[in-house]
Write an enzyme that holds these catalytic residues in place. Structure first.
Site, PDB file in Angstrom:
ATOM      1  N   CYS A 114      38.590  74.376   6.127  1.00  0.00           N
ATOM      2  CA  CYS A 114      38.936  74.626   7.527  1.00  0.00           C
ATOM      3  C   CYS A 114      40.307  75.296   7.689  1.00  0.00           C
ATOM      4  O   CYS A 114      40.650  75.722   8.789  1.00  0.00           O
ATOM      5  CB  CYS A 114      38.877  73.330   8.317  1.00  0.00           C
ATOM      6  SG  CYS A 114      37.340  72.448   8.035  1.00  0.00           S
ATOM      7  N   HIS A 254      42.904  73.248  14.589  1.00  0.00           N
ATOM      8  CA  HIS A 254      41.535  73.133  14.068  1.00  0.00           C
ATOM      9  C   HIS A 254      40.797  72.066  14.874  1.00  0.00           C
ATOM     10  O   HIS A 254      41.347  71.005  15.165  1.00  0.00           O
ATOM     11  CB  HIS A 254      41.609  72.753  12.585  1.00  0.00           C
ATOM     12  CG  HIS A 254      40.298  72.374  11.990  1.00  0.00           C
ATOM     13  ND1 HIS A 254      39.151  73.108  12.198  1.00  0.00           N
ATOM     14  CD2 HIS A 254      39.933  71.336  11.182  1.00  0.00           C
ATOM     15  CE1 HIS A 254      38.143  72.536  11.561  1.00  0.00           C
ATOM     16  NE2 HIS A 254      38.598  71.458  10.935  1.00  0.00           N
ATOM     17  N   ASN A 284      32.905  70.829  14.888  1.00  0.00           N
ATOM     18  CA  ASN A 284      33.795  71.359  13.854  1.00  0.00           C
ATOM     19  C   ASN A 284      33.088  72.522  13.144  1.00  0.00           C
ATOM     20  O   ASN A 284      32.122  72.303  12.415  1.00  0.00           O
ATOM     21  CB  ASN A 284      34.118  70.227  12.865  1.00  0.00           C
ATOM     22  CG  ASN A 284      35.013  70.673  11.724  1.00  0.00           C
ATOM     23  OD1 ASN A 284      35.228  71.859  11.516  1.00  0.00           O
ATOM     24  ND2 ASN A 284      35.519  69.714  10.970  1.00  0.00           N
TER      25      ASN A 284
HETATM   26  N1  ACO Z   1      26.749  57.127  15.542  1.00  0.00           N
HETATM   27  C1  ACO Z   1      26.866  55.788  15.711  1.00  0.00           C
HETATM   28  N2  ACO Z   1      27.568  55.003  14.904  1.00  0.00           N
HETATM   29  C2  ACO Z   1      28.211  55.608  13.866  1.00  0.00           C
HETATM   30  C3  ACO Z   1      28.128  56.974  13.629  1.00  0.00           C
HETATM   31  C4  ACO Z   1      27.366  57.753  14.521  1.00  0.00           C
HETATM   32  N3  ACO Z   1      27.217  59.083  14.385  1.00  0.00           N
HETATM   33  N4  ACO Z   1      28.860  57.276  12.536  1.00  0.00           N
HETATM   34  C5  ACO Z   1      29.375  56.125  12.098  1.00  0.00           C
HETATM   35  N5  ACO Z   1      28.979  55.104  12.896  1.00  0.00           N
HETATM   36  C6  ACO Z   1      29.313  53.696  12.791  1.00  0.00           C
HETATM   37  C7  ACO Z   1      29.694  53.285  11.398  1.00  0.00           C
HETATM   38  O1  ACO Z   1      28.539  53.017  10.622  1.00  0.00           O
HETATM   39  C8  ACO Z   1      30.537  52.070  11.661  1.00  0.00           C
HETATM   40  O2  ACO Z   1      29.696  50.967  11.896  1.00  0.00           O
HETATM   41  P1  ACO Z   1      30.062  49.547  11.273  1.00  0.00           P
HETATM   42  O3  ACO Z   1      31.376  49.177  11.916  1.00  0.00           O
HETATM   43  O4  ACO Z   1      28.919  48.717  11.708  1.00  0.00           O
HETATM   44  O5  ACO Z   1      30.165  49.754   9.798  1.00  0.00           O
HETATM   45  C9  ACO Z   1      31.237  52.400  12.981  1.00  0.00           C
HETATM   46  O6  ACO Z   1      30.455  53.454  13.590  1.00  0.00           O
HETATM   47  C10 ACO Z   1      32.660  52.891  12.819  1.00  0.00           C
HETATM   48  O7  ACO Z   1      32.690  53.918  11.847  1.00  0.00           O
HETATM   49  P2  ACO Z   1      34.032  54.550  11.399  1.00  0.00           P
HETATM   50  O8  ACO Z   1      33.790  55.467  10.228  1.00  0.00           O
HETATM   51  O9  ACO Z   1      35.057  53.466  11.240  1.00  0.00           O
HETATM   52  O10 ACO Z   1      34.401  55.412  12.689  1.00  0.00           O
HETATM   53  P3  ACO Z   1      35.742  56.153  13.009  1.00  0.00           P
HETATM   54  O11 ACO Z   1      36.262  55.636  14.279  1.00  0.00           O
HETATM   55  O12 ACO Z   1      36.660  56.190  11.821  1.00  0.00           O
HETATM   56  O13 ACO Z   1      35.250  57.633  13.285  1.00  0.00           O
HETATM   57  C11 ACO Z   1      35.098  59.835  12.309  1.00  0.00           C
HETATM   58  C12 ACO Z   1      34.616  58.380  12.256  1.00  0.00           C
HETATM   59  C13 ACO Z   1      34.712  60.418  13.656  1.00  0.00           C
HETATM   60  C14 ACO Z   1      34.421  60.610  11.191  1.00  0.00           C
HETATM   61  C15 ACO Z   1      36.633  59.877  12.157  1.00  0.00           C
HETATM   62  O14 ACO Z   1      37.016  59.095  11.059  1.00  0.00           O
HETATM   63  C16 ACO Z   1      37.155  61.278  11.961  1.00  0.00           C
HETATM   64  O15 ACO Z   1      37.016  62.141  12.806  1.00  0.00           O
HETATM   65  N6  ACO Z   1      37.832  61.551  10.844  1.00  0.00           N
HETATM   66  C17 ACO Z   1      38.394  62.857  10.578  1.00  0.00           C
HETATM   67  C18 ACO Z   1      37.323  63.788  10.136  1.00  0.00           C
HETATM   68  C19 ACO Z   1      37.885  65.168   9.949  1.00  0.00           C
HETATM   69  O16 ACO Z   1      38.837  65.564  10.571  1.00  0.00           O
HETATM   70  N7  ACO Z   1      37.293  65.918   9.048  1.00  0.00           N
HETATM   71  C20 ACO Z   1      37.765  67.240   8.775  1.00  0.00           C
HETATM   72  C21 ACO Z   1      36.688  67.887   8.062  1.00  0.00           C
HETATM   73  S1  ACO Z   1      37.137  69.508   7.879  1.00  0.00           S
HETATM   74  C22 ACO Z   1      36.499  70.124   6.460  1.00  0.00           C
HETATM   75  O17 ACO Z   1      37.234  70.553   5.621  1.00  0.00           O
HETATM   76  C23 ACO Z   1      35.024  70.125   6.259  1.00  0.00           C
END
Ligand code: ACO
Length: 332
Positions: A114, A254, A284
């Protein structure tokens, strides 16, 4: 004297097909509410049929060429930032070159996930400043939807497809549009976001199964890393630019997660009105996210030109790239 660089045109292209959060509830256990509140995403564009990242890149490149009024024969380099290659070879840049007819250009791809557009700008700037090139076209194009495990709700809701392009050339006045670039990498954090390339050993050596090519991400660690490190890297880059944070009109980050964008806004004390976000409509789009956000904000009048801006991205690697730029009228 340092050669001044002009940002001559920016553009974007997304596929027509749209998938909403509600659509996703038909294939995974999720909800519009969860996705919106955790990420800010409401919908994303995805490729269909035989469309590829190259096709999106070609359209974005053609728009940037038109907008910048540069003759295709005058393009010295095409740099494609493509994390998800259409072919291992030929490169995405070569395929775009053939389609747009920029036959005097040298072409290559970079992989900085990214951060791809900003890495491309850093390389293009060095090429122009060293008089190796006068005009460089950067195309950031990614088809992440083709590399998602659509049964994994923790990754598949986060991404969309798209492309963006930026034309850089020697300035015809004294103004240098790229005031500073800062590129970082922390390869020791490579496990945070990974996409294995499928491949297998010769069957005469050992029998084996082919691994699918899916994005795997430790979202929590990425989140913590970005909100801790990115503001520091941005402040360093702004200092290098010679401007003060208060003198910068817009922040174009980003588009990975709305909560990350809000954390940046707060930490850098940026007026929310001047922080550009369109994650709700595109999710994203990896390397394409910054040029899509920038171009759309200019075209909609949210960014009023001329202006100064910080463009900043982060992604797999981990890589981080920030630049402080001047944006002239007429670039989109
Ligand atoms: N729908 C419903 N529930 C979900 C989903 C979904 N799509 N995804 C995860 N959950 C659940 C999990 O299973 C978990 O349940 P549990 O508590 O029963 O185990 C709960 O929701 C919380 O999950 P977390 O992973 O703790 O959620 P979090 O608040 O951390 O959000 C997220 C996850 C959105 C991915 C966040 O961590 C994030 O945005 N991180 C940064 C990602 C990013 O910037 N990536 C860059 C990529 S760029 C590249 O180079 C490709």
């Amino acid at each position: 004297m340092s050669i001044p660089i002009k940002i001559a045109g920016v553009s974007f292209q997304v596929p027509e097909a749209v998938v909403t959060n509600d659509d996703l509830t038909k294939i995974i256990d999720t909800s519009d509410e969860w996705i919106r509140t955790r990420t800010g995403i409401e919908r994303r564009h995805v490729l269909s049929g035989n469309e590829t990242a190259v096709d999106m890149g070609i359209k974005a490149a053609q728009k940037a060429i038109k907008q910048s009024k540069i003759n295709v024969e005058d393009i010295d380099y095409i740099i494609a930032a493509a994390s998800v290659e259409t072919h291992a070879y030929p490169s995405t840049a070569c395929e775009i070159q053939a389609a747009v007819g920029a036959m005097n250009a040298a072409c290559f791809d970079i992989t900085a996930a990214c951060s791809g557009l900003i890495y491309g700008m850093g390389i293009a700037r060095a090429l122009i400043k060293s008089e190796t090139a006068k005009t460089v076209l950067i195309v950031a194009t990614d088809a992440v939807s083709r590399c998602l495990d659509w049964s994994d709700r923790t990754t598949c809701v986060l991404f969309g497809d798209g492309a963006g392009a930026m034309m850089l050339t020697v300035s015809d006045d004294e103004q240098d549009d790229i005031l500073a670039v800062s590129l970082k990498a922390e390869g020791n954090l490579g496990d945070y976001i990974k996409m294995p390339i499928p491949g297998k050993n010769c069957p005469l050596v050992e029998p084996n199964e082919q691994e699918p090519m899916f994005v795997k991400m430790n979202g929590k660690e990425v989140y913590k890393y970005v909100v801790t490190k990115l503001p520091i890297y941005i402040e360093e880059c702004v200092e290098k630019s010679g401007l003060k944070m208060e003198e910068i009109d817009y922040l174009v980050p980003h588009q990975a997660n709305m909560r990350i964008i809000e954390a940046l806004e707060e930490r850098l004390k940026f007026n929310p009105e001047n922080v550009i976000s369109n994650i709700k409509d595109y999710a994203n789009t990896s390397a394409a996210s910054i040029p899509i956000a920038l171009t759309e904000a200019i075209q909609s009048g949210k960014i009023k030109l001329p202006a100064t801006a910080i463009l900043t991205g982060f992604g797999a690697g981990m890589t981080v790239g920030t630049t402080v730029v001047r944006l002239r009228e007429g670039i989109a």
